[in-house]
Design a protein around this motif. Structure first.
Motif, PDB file in Angstrom:
ATOM      1  N   ALA A 106     -12.991  -5.462   6.379  1.00 61.23           N
ATOM      2  CA  ALA A 106     -12.908  -7.490   6.085  1.00 61.23           C
ATOM      3  C   ALA A 106     -11.912  -8.571   5.424  1.00 61.23           C
ATOM      4  CB  ALA A 106     -13.652  -7.749   6.392  1.00 61.23           C
ATOM      5  N   MET A 107     -10.764  -9.142   5.625  1.00 61.96           N
ATOM      6  CA  MET A 107      -9.772  -9.566   4.880  1.00 61.96           C
ATOM      7  C   MET A 107      -9.691 -11.009   4.910  1.00 61.96           C
ATOM      8  SD  MET A 107      -7.951  -6.945   2.954  1.00 61.96           S
ATOM      9  CE  MET A 107      -6.544  -8.196   2.820  1.00 61.96           C
ATOM     10  N   VAL A 108      -9.180 -11.497   3.971  1.00 63.20           N
ATOM     11  CA  VAL A 108      -8.865 -13.192   4.345  1.00 63.20           C
ATOM     12  C   VAL A 108      -6.866 -12.992   4.302  1.00 63.20           C
ATOM     13  CG1 VAL A 108      -9.130 -15.291   4.314  1.00 63.20           C
ATOM     14  CG2 VAL A 108     -11.199 -13.968   3.549  1.00 63.20           C
ATOM     15  N   PHE A 109      -6.572 -13.232   5.261  1.00 63.36           N
ATOM     16  CA  PHE A 109      -4.938 -13.931   4.933  1.00 63.36           C
ATOM     17  C   PHE A 109      -4.862 -14.849   4.852  1.00 63.36           C
ATOM     18  CE2 PHE A 109      -5.415  -9.387   7.348  1.00 63.36           C
ATOM     19  CZ  PHE A 109      -4.359  -8.704   5.943  1.00 63.36           C
ATOM     20  N   GLN A 169       0.835  -1.236   0.110  1.00 58.95           N
ATOM     21  CA  GLN A 169       0.418  -0.041   0.552  1.00 58.95           C
ATOM     22  C   GLN A 169       0.937   1.758  -0.105  1.00 58.95           C
ATOM     23  OE1 GLN A 169      -2.575   0.210   3.374  1.00 58.95           O
ATOM     24  NE2 GLN A 169      -3.520  -2.026   3.311  1.00 58.95           N
ATOM     25  N   SER A 170       2.310   1.140   0.008  1.00 58.11           N
ATOM     26  CA  SER A 170       2.974   2.599   0.222  1.00 58.11           C
ATOM     27  C   SER A 170       3.213   2.610  -1.145  1.00 58.11           C
ATOM     28  CB  SER A 170       4.311   1.996   1.067  1.00 58.11           C
ATOM     29  OG  SER A 170       5.418   2.746   0.603  1.00 58.11           O
ATOM     30  N   ALA A 171       2.951   4.313  -1.018  1.00 62.04           N
ATOM     31  CA  ALA A 171       2.860   4.842  -2.927  1.00 62.04           C
ATOM     32  C   ALA A 171       5.323   4.764  -2.825  1.00 62.04           C
ATOM     33  CB  ALA A 171       3.037   6.309  -2.113  1.00 62.04           C
ATOM     34  N   ARG A 172       5.934   4.348  -2.209  1.00 61.14           N
ATOM     35  CA  ARG A 172       6.873   4.292  -2.102  1.00 61.14           C
ATOM     36  C   ARG A 172       7.273   3.041  -2.846  1.00 61.14           C
ATOM     37  NH1 ARG A 172      11.113   6.588   2.039  1.00 61.14           N
ATOM     38  NH2 ARG A 172      12.546   5.788  -0.012  1.00 61.14           N
ATOM     39  N   VAL A 173       6.650   1.830  -3.063  1.00 63.53           N
ATOM     40  CA  VAL A 173       6.855   0.509  -2.793  1.00 63.53           C
ATOM     41  C   VAL A 173       6.384   0.308  -4.388  1.00 63.53           C
ATOM     42  CG1 VAL A 173       6.269  -1.830  -2.183  1.00 63.53           C
ATOM     43  CG2 VAL A 173       7.109  -0.006  -0.122  1.00 63.53           C
ATOM     44  N   HIS A 174       6.940  -0.299  -5.187  1.00 65.49           N
ATOM     45  CA  HIS A 174       7.222  -0.762  -6.003  1.00 65.49           C
ATOM     46  C   HIS A 174       6.801  -1.908  -7.101  1.00 65.49           C
ATOM     47  CE1 HIS A 174       8.210  -1.216 -10.782  1.00 65.49           C
ATOM     48  NE2 HIS A 174       8.745  -1.991 -10.610  1.00 65.49           N
ATOM     49  N   SER A 175       7.029  -3.074  -5.877  1.00 66.44           N
ATOM     50  CA  SER A 175       7.045  -4.034  -5.884  1.00 66.44           C
ATOM     51  C   SER A 175       7.605  -5.125  -4.302  1.00 66.44           C
ATOM     52  CB  SER A 175       7.947  -5.026  -7.146  1.00 66.44           C
ATOM     53  OG  SER A 175       9.135  -5.223  -6.561  1.00 66.44           O
ATOM     54  N   VAL A 176       7.164  -5.879  -4.534  1.00 62.25           N
ATOM     55  CA  VAL A 176       6.375  -6.710  -2.817  1.00 62.25           C
ATOM     56  C   VAL A 176       6.711  -8.520  -3.636  1.00 62.25           C
ATOM     57  CG1 VAL A 176       5.637  -7.481  -0.990  1.00 62.25           C
ATOM     58  CG2 VAL A 176       5.349  -5.120  -2.245  1.00 62.25           C
ATOM     59  N   THR A 177       7.828  -9.359  -3.210  1.00 62.95           N
ATOM     60  CA  THR A 177       8.132 -10.293  -3.547  1.00 62.95           C
ATOM     61  C   THR A 177       8.245 -11.667  -2.503  1.00 62.95           C
ATOM     62  OG1 THR A 177       9.637  -9.517  -5.348  1.00 62.95           O
ATOM     63  CG2 THR A 177       9.541 -11.627  -4.539  1.00 62.95           C
ATOM     64  N   LEU A 178       7.464 -11.944  -2.541  1.00 61.33           N
ATOM     65  CA  LEU A 178       7.313 -13.121  -0.918  1.00 61.33           C
ATOM     66  C   LEU A 178       7.721 -14.600  -1.413  1.00 61.33           C
ATOM     67  CD1 LEU A 178       3.973 -11.676  -1.481  1.00 61.33           C
ATOM     68  CD2 LEU A 178       4.338 -12.936   1.198  1.00 61.33           C
ATOM     69  N   ALA A 179       8.686 -15.036  -0.644  1.00 54.32           N
ATOM     70  CA  ALA A 179       9.035 -15.903  -0.958  1.00 54.32           C
ATOM     71  C   ALA A 179       9.498 -16.487   0.115  1.00 54.32           C
ATOM     72  CB  ALA A 179      11.352 -16.062  -0.741  1.00 54.32           C
ATOM     73  N   PRO A 180       8.412 -17.938   0.487  1.00 55.54           N
ATOM     74  CA  PRO A 180       7.677 -17.985  -0.877  1.00 55.54           C
ATOM     75  C   PRO A 180       6.091 -18.070  -0.953  1.00 55.54           C
ATOM     76  CG  PRO A 180       7.408 -20.183   1.078  1.00 55.54           C
ATOM     77  CD  PRO A 180       8.288 -18.844   1.296  1.00 55.54           C
ATOM     78  N   GLY A 181       5.905 -17.222  -0.218  1.00 54.40           N
ATOM     79  CA  GLY A 181       4.041 -16.701   0.123  1.00 54.40           C
ATOM     80  C   GLY A 181       3.148 -18.021  -0.344  1.00 54.40           C
ATOM     81  N   ASN A 182       2.117 -17.458  -0.324  1.00 54.87           N
ATOM     82  CA  ASN A 182       1.166 -18.975  -0.005  1.00 54.87           C
ATOM     83  C   ASN A 182       0.083 -18.460  -1.136  1.00 54.87           C
ATOM     84  OD1 ASN A 182      -1.132 -17.395   1.339  1.00 54.87           O
ATOM     85  ND2 ASN A 182       0.087 -16.789   2.172  1.00 54.87           N
ATOM     86  N   GLY A 183      -1.005 -19.329  -1.128  1.00 53.78           N
ATOM     87  CA  GLY A 183      -2.058 -19.781  -2.566  1.00 53.78           C
ATOM     88  C   GLY A 183      -2.698 -18.404  -2.511  1.00 53.78           C
ATOM     89  N   GLY A 184      -2.747 -17.625  -1.412  1.00 55.06           N
ATOM     90  CA  GLY A 184      -4.154 -16.498  -0.993  1.00 55.06           C
ATOM     91  C   GLY A 184      -2.738 -15.580  -1.753  1.00 55.06           C
ATOM     92  N   THR A 185      -1.416 -15.355  -1.629  1.00 53.62           N
ATOM     93  CA  THR A 185      -0.907 -14.399  -2.069  1.00 53.62           C
ATOM     94  C   THR A 185      -0.100 -14.790  -3.614  1.00 53.62           C
ATOM     95  OG1 THR A 185       1.385 -15.706  -1.159  1.00 53.62           O
ATOM     96  CG2 THR A 185       0.423 -13.500  -0.035  1.00 53.62           C
ATOM     97  N   ARG A 186      -0.245 -16.026  -3.622  1.00 54.87           N
ATOM     98  CA  ARG A 186      -0.141 -16.467  -5.355  1.00 54.87           C
ATOM     99  C   ARG A 186      -1.142 -15.535  -6.343  1.00 54.87           C
ATOM    100  NH1 ARG A 186       5.045 -19.497  -6.649  1.00 54.87           N
ATOM    101  NH2 ARG A 186       5.843 -19.024  -4.314  1.00 54.87           N
ATOM    102  N   ARG A 187      -2.626 -15.522  -5.680  1.00 57.95           N
ATOM    103  CA  ARG A 187      -3.946 -15.043  -6.889  1.00 57.95           C
ATOM    104  C   ARG A 187      -4.009 -14.174  -6.989  1.00 57.95           C
ATOM    105  NH1 ARG A 187      -9.519 -18.055  -4.513  1.00 57.95           N
ATOM    106  NH2 ARG A 187      -9.204 -16.444  -3.067  1.00 57.95           N
TER     107      ARG A 187
END
Ligand code: AMP
Ligand code: GLY
Length: 430
Positions: free
Chosen positions: A367-370, A21-39
């Motif tokens: 309301a968010m589903v993490f 959500q940060s205006a300064r952030v151009h990309s966020v990579t997760l290592a490895p993340g999960n099904g929710g982030t991958r969607r």
């Protein structure tokens, strides 16, 4: 700015969501993340976990800031590896992470620096441990030294349970604890009574900026029954942390811990999480330290954070020193947030994989589903075990946040799902 988040849980999903959500952030990579982030097309993913390989990748990709979610990479020295290459990373070094990775280290540290905690002794010899338990009596608490994914603690209400815990921790290692140097060791400590809360601060050297307070629910079942888990739900703020308790936690625990670490030549930076037991007089003692954010505490805390998380962690990793962190103006949503964990069948002992998750609602501001233990198989979302989802909602009170969280999870379905129906109950006066 390019950001890397290490980890795969609900905590990392929430951190990545907030960083993006940060205006300064151009990309966020997760290592490895999960099904929710991958969607979510906002996030990039990387299937590397080895610290050296992660560091190489971060150099190639010119990652500006790395944020570490779980304790295992911290205890493996990922911060040391990144820093040695001049990369900016938020988290404690391997030596500082011993506050979490070794109960024996953290108890000795607290004793040396007079930080309030339960009385204790440390044992490698089972016969001596048994004799100590007989001398002290029950209830008593037995803790494995070494990382045990939140399962290495037995709060024994009877002598028999305590003796049994010593045997399986020192002799059998049926928990699969990662032992520290010297092999199997247990800490046996005084049973403390009171109410628990999670107290987490963003730290750099001896500077600490406390985050909003929170409380989690460690037992699997309603009314705090059943086995201990990594956490079945959490809410923020925690009313048990009154302004007075807050001031004591900072003065008696967080600040002396950072000063003690600096004095001992192992300066601390990163999230510092003190698990507090607060007695009837409002005096907090330290149950444990974690060298990371809590999971699921992070999910409600991130929903309440109004400040820019990237700016906060950028300030906390400023090589010029702690001034930027000292001057950071942390802003919180006045609303409460509450998260309910939905866990896999068989969790925590033998979680089942492969169940299909359906009925997920769309994410909304309140309301968010993490996600945590999910993976994508084609378009299908499947359970990979452990804690699967954390359904988190905001509300004008803990009660309102609780209602919305339970309303939001109603349509979600997977075979064998387990969740508590009383998250937040201690903070709600009926
Ligand atoms: P820990 O991983 O050390 O936080 O312990 C896990 C859980 O065990 C805590 O959240 C407490 O509920 C409980 N616990 C740990 N130490 C004690 C203690 N000394 N007295 C009472 N309960 C404890
Ligand atoms: N929720 C407890 C922990 O993260 O250790």
């Amino acid at each position: 700015m390019k950001v890397l988040v290490i980890g795969s849980g609900g905590r990392e999903h929430a951190l990545a969501w907030k960083l993006a959500q940060s205006a300064r952030v151009h990309s966020v990579t997760l290592a490895p993340g999960n099904g929710g982030t991958r969607r979510n097309p906002v996030f990039h993913h990387l299937d590397i976990s080895d610290p050296q390989a992660l560091c190489q990748w971060a150099q190639q990709e010119t990652i500006d800031l790395t944020v570490v979610g779980p304790e295992a990479p911290l205890a493996a020295g990922v911060v040391d590896v990144f820093r040695a290459q001049g990369l900016r990373i938020f988290g404690p070094t391997r030596a500082a992470a011993q506050l979490e990775s070794s109960k024996a280290f953290s108890k000795a540290f607290m004793k040396r620096h007079r930080i309030p905690t339960a009385e204790y002794d440390t044992f490698t010899d089972a016969a001596l441990a048994h004799a100590y338990i007989d001398r002290m009596g029950a209830p008593i608490v037995v803790k494995a030294d070494g990382l045990a994914a939140g399962k290495g603690v037995v709060v024994a209400m009877t002598l028999a349970e305590a003796h049994e815990a010593v045997d399986f921790m020192l002799l059998d290692n049926s928990l699969g604890v990662q032992h520290n140097a010297g092999g199997a060791r247990v800490v046996i400590e005084e049973f403390l009574q009171g109410e628990e809360a999670s107290f987490i601060a963003v730290c750099q050297g001896t500077t600490a900026l406390p985050l909003a307070t929170s409380q989690d629910h460690k037992r699997l079942q309603d009314a705090d029954l059943g086995p201990n888990t990594g956490g079945m739900g959490a809410y923020s703020p925690a009313p048990v942390v009154t302004p007075e308790v807050h001031a004591r936690a900072m003065r008696d625990i967080i600040v002396p811990t950072l000063q003690g670490m600096a004095q001992d030549g192992i300066p601390y930076s990163g999230f510092l999480y003190a698990g507090l037991m607060i007695d009837a007089e409002g005096r907090p003692k330290t149950l444990e330290f974690n060298c990371r954010m809590g999971d699921p505490e992070t999910q409600p805390i991130m929903m309440r954070l109004k400040s820019d998380l990237f700016e906060l962690l950028w300030a906390a990793t400023d090589s010029q020193g702690p001034e930027a962190l000292q001057q950071f103006d942390l802003q919180w949503d006045r609303r409460a947030a509450l998260g309910v964990v939905m866990a896999a069948a068989g969790y925590p002992f033998n979680p089942r994989k492969g169940d299909v998750v359906t009925g997920l609602p769309a994410d909304q501001e309140q309301a968010m589903v993490f996600h945590a233990g999910t993976t994508l198989s084609g378009d299908q979302l499947q359970v990979t075990g452990g804690r699967v989802l954390c359904v988190t909602a905001l509300g004008d009170s803990v009660k309102a946040a609780q209602s919305l969280a339970y309303q939001t999870l109603q349509g979600i379905q997977f075979d064998g799902m387990q969740f508590r129906r009383d998250i937040g109950s201690r903070a709600i006066k009926s």
